[in-house]
Design a protein around this motif. Structure first.
Motif, short mmCIF file in Angstrom:
data_model
loop_
_atom_site.label_atom_id
_atom_site.label_comp_id
_atom_site.label_asym_id
_atom_site.label_seq_id
_atom_site.Cartn_x
_atom_site.Cartn_y
_atom_site.Cartn_z
N LYS A 147 0.83 -1.21 0.00
CA LYS A 147 0.00 0.00 0.00
C LYS A 147 0.87 1.26 0.00
O LYS A 147 0.58 2.23 -0.71
CB LYS A 147 -0.92 0.00 1.22
N GLU A 156 -3.25 -0.08 -4.71
CA GLU A 156 -4.53 0.33 -4.13
C GLU A 156 -5.13 -0.81 -3.30
O GLU A 156 -5.00 -1.99 -3.65
CB GLU A 156 -5.50 0.73 -5.23
N GLU A 157 -5.79 -0.42 -2.22
CA GLU A 157 -6.36 -1.41 -1.31
C GLU A 157 -7.33 -2.35 -2.03
O GLU A 157 -7.36 -3.56 -1.77
CB GLU A 157 -7.08 -0.70 -0.15
N ARG A 158 -8.12 -1.82 -2.94
CA ARG A 158 -9.10 -2.64 -3.65
C ARG A 158 -8.44 -3.64 -4.60
O ARG A 158 -9.09 -4.57 -5.08
CB ARG A 158 -10.08 -1.76 -4.43
N ASN A 159 -7.16 -3.46 -4.88
CA ASN A 159 -6.44 -4.35 -5.78
C ASN A 159 -5.53 -5.34 -5.04
O ASN A 159 -4.70 -6.00 -5.66
CB ASN A 159 -5.60 -3.54 -6.77
N GLN A 170 -5.65 -8.62 -2.49
CA GLN A 170 -6.59 -9.62 -1.98
C GLN A 170 -5.82 -10.77 -1.33
O GLN A 170 -4.87 -11.30 -1.92
CB GLN A 170 -7.45 -10.16 -3.13
#
Length: 241
Positions: A82, A87-90, A92
């Motif tokens: 990060k 990005e956090e949404r990318n 997992q």
């Protein structure tokens, strides 16, 4: 009255004769001679998206010890990614597993020596140039396993027009060649059907199960996105003249 009925019958007979003479002949329904061919075309595109999956494996004498150590290192990897711009949404996490490490001896029950814990982290991005840098950062932050790096074309439709046109031209060229060999000529296209055959995504080789216990910093991993080739096919039925 009889004269009227006779006139009506003559008119009906004439109408029937006209209808019969106007009915289509078998020749009117003749099916055109055709030739069926398939064609192929390709479009070469530059990938605009990448993903990689790395992981953290830890061992401990107890489950708590192994899990806590894995949690600490996995959190450090995610924080480093990060901070580096992922990005956090990318990001997992997946495939969290705990395995007992057992000692097997003939004639005895297995003896547990400790526990192994693993957690996988998948990173995706459209910034192709960041792939090697983010991999190096993940490794420096504590990653010690890897299962692949993948470059993709996010929108295959980008090459559709080019690929389909090339496939149709290929089909018509084949039909023309075959028709000329038979002393005939190719007419209009009667039916056209298409399909897309995409090759598997490209996976640059990365070592699986890498041992990275050295404290020396790891530089950016050298990677090249290359290009991806999409194959299109069409089946065409042409009129044969």
């Amino acid at each position: 009255m009889k004269r009227f009925l006779f006139t009506l019958m003559v008119a009906a007979a004439a109408t029937g004769a006209l209808a019969q003479s106007a009915s289509p002949t078998p020749r009117d329904f003749a099916v055109p001679e055709t030739i069926s061919v398939s064609g192929s075309g390709k479009a070469t595109l530059v990938p605009d998206r990448f993903s990689f999956t790395v992981g953290v494996q830890t061992v401990g004498n107890t489950v708590d010890e192994a899990v806590n150590e894995n949690n600490r290192r996995t959190a450090a990897v995610i924080a480093a990614l990060k901070k580096a711009g992922a990005e956090e949404r990318n990001i997992q996490t997946s495939n969290f597993n705990i395995w007992p490490q057992q000692d097997y001896q003939e004639g005895r029950l297995p003896r547990i020596l400790g526990y192994q814990v693993s957690n996988s982290i998948t990173v995706r991005s459209t910034k192709i140039g960041d792939a090697g840098r983010l991999l190096g950062i993940a490794i420096n932050a504590g990653v010690n396993t890897s299962s692949g790096l993948n470059f993709e074309v996010s929108d295959p439709a980008r090459g559709r027009e080019q690929g389909l046109k090339a496939a149709y031209d290929d089909a018509r060229a084949k039909a023309t060649l075959l028709a000329q060999a038979a002393g005939r000529a190719v007419g209009r296209a009667i039916t056209i059907s298409e399909g897309l055959q995409a090759p598997p995504p490209m996976y640059p080789q990365m070592q699986r199960g890498m041992a990275m216990e050295s404290k020396a910093a790891v530089s950016d991993v050298p990677v090249e996105a290359g290009s991806q080739e999409l194959a299109y096919t069409v089946s065409v039925v042409f009129e044969l003249r």
